[in-house]
Design an enzyme around this catalytic site. Structure first.
Site, mmCIF file in Angstrom:
data_model
loop_
_atom_site.group_PDB
_atom_site.id
_atom_site.type_symbol
_atom_site.label_atom_id
_atom_site.label_comp_id
_atom_site.label_asym_id
_atom_site.label_seq_id
_atom_site.Cartn_x
_atom_site.Cartn_y
_atom_site.Cartn_z
ATOM 1 C CD GLU A 2 -1.442 -2.697 1.521
ATOM 2 O OE1 GLU A 2 -2.306 -3.469 1.267
ATOM 3 O OE2 GLU A 2 -0.390 -2.547 1.992
ATOM 4 N N PRO A 5 11.508 -13.226 -0.235
ATOM 5 C CG PRO A 5 12.166 -14.941 1.311
ATOM 6 C CD PRO A 5 12.847 -13.725 0.549
ATOM 7 N NE ARG A 6 3.801 -9.136 0.691
ATOM 8 C CZ ARG A 6 3.319 -7.988 -0.156
ATOM 9 N NH1 ARG A 6 4.007 -7.631 -1.261
ATOM 10 N NH2 ARG A 6 2.279 -7.082 0.202
ATOM 11 N N GLY A 64 13.436 -2.582 0.040
ATOM 12 C CA GLY A 64 13.604 -1.380 -0.802
ATOM 13 C C GLY A 64 14.539 -1.918 -2.036
ATOM 14 C CD GLU A 65 19.342 -3.558 -1.649
ATOM 15 O OE1 GLU A 65 20.331 -2.918 -2.073
ATOM 16 O OE2 GLU A 65 19.517 -4.455 -1.083
ATOM 17 C CG ASN A 113 2.762 -4.400 -7.627
ATOM 18 O OD1 ASN A 113 2.080 -4.486 -8.612
ATOM 19 N ND2 ASN A 113 3.531 -3.497 -7.408
ATOM 20 C CG LEU A 132 0.333 -3.143 -11.953
ATOM 21 C CD1 LEU A 132 -0.405 -1.982 -11.625
ATOM 22 C CD2 LEU A 132 0.055 -3.341 -13.211
ATOM 23 C CD GLU A 133 8.196 -3.346 -7.336
ATOM 24 O OE1 GLU A 133 8.403 -2.188 -6.866
ATOM 25 O OE2 GLU A 133 7.981 -4.354 -6.911
#
Length: 434
Positions: free
Chosen positions: A70, A277-278, A319-320, A344, A346-347
């Site tokens: 989000e 991993p998530r 963040g990477e 996601n 889309l990324e």
């Protein structure tokens, strides 16, 4: 906002039930903290102790984004609001430590940030009295009855932006439909991602709710130049090896990822898996599984990058991921071989990378259909199909490039949700437009 007697009683029952569950919240924080230390910190924010909350001047803009996904979806909106209203403080709340870390990585001290307190009347009241927002924007789907009613009573407009509601979530909400309808009665606007999301929100909210289809903000996400630059550097490190990425995987599909990689290396002995991993609490467990499977492992938190022997490079950092996605030949998006509903898509598509997923993409059904329609997304059912799909794309680089281009071009055509959402927000909140 005036409530009928029936609605006041419903809200009182809900609040009483939450108070009874307060000990459960403590247990939950401790239990999660044993796996991720950050859950043991900053409890004062979660329980809205006054000294932990920012004391903002009236008129702040407040955005709530529950976790990393989000927060990422909110990036174009946050940046646009900062540019349009530079004189107003901007507060971003999250619930998870990973979401919190993402906020700090993106904006640092340029925005205010705390955890959102639990949805208890006293906590919500203290939060609002300190923050004093002119507007509350909730990203995607977070429905909190006490919070929304308190905002309505304080004349704080609530907007659910980039709103999405899967059919599965709709069925889950039906059993408490009166309470959810009460929560949505305090919402000024639902800016839905798609017609299907809008229709499902109408089932919950009734015909009186203002629900407008604005599109998906994630389509307006600018391609981070830093990620593309990082990808160039990583490709040099990989030295021409075939590389696939497993992103946002869950525990239930980890064995399938390992099995797929084992099958792939039977034909591509130098294939490299970049695995993200998530949830951070899975990092160590995944590392142990990789070692037990006999794969040479390196970890991003320890080593600079993979060496020639490395078969799996574990991305145990935050963040990477975009840089690694852009450096891969193909990306598998997790939460989809198990019934989580996917993450996601889309990324990687926006970065021009062909995308694979499992069959369970109900959280992103419209996006999955859109990407499938142009050939940018392929669905696989198990480890064998995953390995076979990766192998086909590695064997035909031109097809892989074509799929990647098709996904990126389709996303470019879908842009525009940001401007539509901003115009509605300015109207609803009475903010000066630009």
């Amino acid at each position: 906002m005036s409530l009928s007697l029936g609605r006041r009683l419903l809200l009182a029952f809900y609040s009483a039930l939450l108070w009874l569950l307060v000990p459960v919240t403590l247990y939950h924080l401790v239990w999660r903290g044993l796996r991720q230390r950050e859950y043991l910190l900053r409890w004062s924010e979660r329980y809205a102790q006054r000294e932990s909350l920012p004391d903002l001047p009236p008129g702040a803009l407040w955005i709530h984004a529950v976790s990393v996904g989000e927060v990422n979806a909110a990036i174009p909106l946050v940046n646009a609001l900062r540019q349009r209203h530079p004189d107003r403080p901007l507060l971003i709340t999250t619930i998870t430590p990973t979401g919190s870390a993402r906020v700090r990585a993106l904006w640092g001290d340029a925005v205010h940030h705390v955890y959102l307190p639990y949805d208890l009347h006293g906590m919500v009241r203290r939060f609002l009295s300190r923050v004093r927002p002119a507007l509350a924007i909730v990203i995607e789907t977070e429905l909190w009855p006490n919070l929304f009613v308190a905002c309505a009573r304080a004349d704080v407009p609530v907007v659910i932006a980039n709103a999405r509601l899967s059919e599965r979530s709709l069925q889950g909400y039906r059993w408490m439909a009166p309470l959810i309808r009460l929560a949505l009665s305090g919402v000024r606007l639902v800016a839905a991602q798609s017609e299907a999301d809008a229709a499902r929100f109408r089932v919950l909210a009734g015909d009186d709710a203002r629900i407008v289809v604005t599109g998906n903000l994630k389509f307006d996400q600018p391609l981070p130049k830093a990620s593309l630059d990082e990808a160039i550097g990583w490709r040099k490190v990989f030295g021409g090896r075939p590389v696939w990425v497993a992103a946002s995987t869950h525990a239930a599909e980890e064995s399938a990822v390992l099995d797929a990689h084992r099958r792939l290396r039977e034909t591509h002995a130098d294939a490299l898996l970049l695995w993200a991993p998530r949830h951070p609490e899975r990092f160590n467990a995944v590392a142990e599984q990789v070692r037990e499977a006999g794969f040479a492992l390196r970890r991003r938190s320890v080593e600079r990058g993979p060496d020639a022997r490395c078969a799996v490079f574990l991305i145990d950092s935050l963040g990477e991921l975009p840089g690694f996605l852009a450096a891969g030949d193909v990306a598998f998006v997790g939460g989809s071989l198990c019934e989580v509903g996917g993450h996601n898509l889309l990324e990687p598509a926006a970065l021009g990378v062909p995308v694979l997923s499992g069959p369970h993409t109900f959280n992103f059904a419209e996006i999955a259909a859109l990407l499938k329609d142009v050939g940018a997304l392929e669905t696989v059912g198990d480890a064998a199909e995953l390995a076979a799909a990766i192998e086909r794309l590695l064997a035909d680089p031109e097809e892989a490039r074509q799929r990647g281009r098709a996904g990126r071009q389709r996303i470019d055509r879908e842009r525009g949700a940001l401007q539509r959402t901003l115009s509605l927000i300015d109207e609803v909140a009475g903010l000066p437009g630009h």
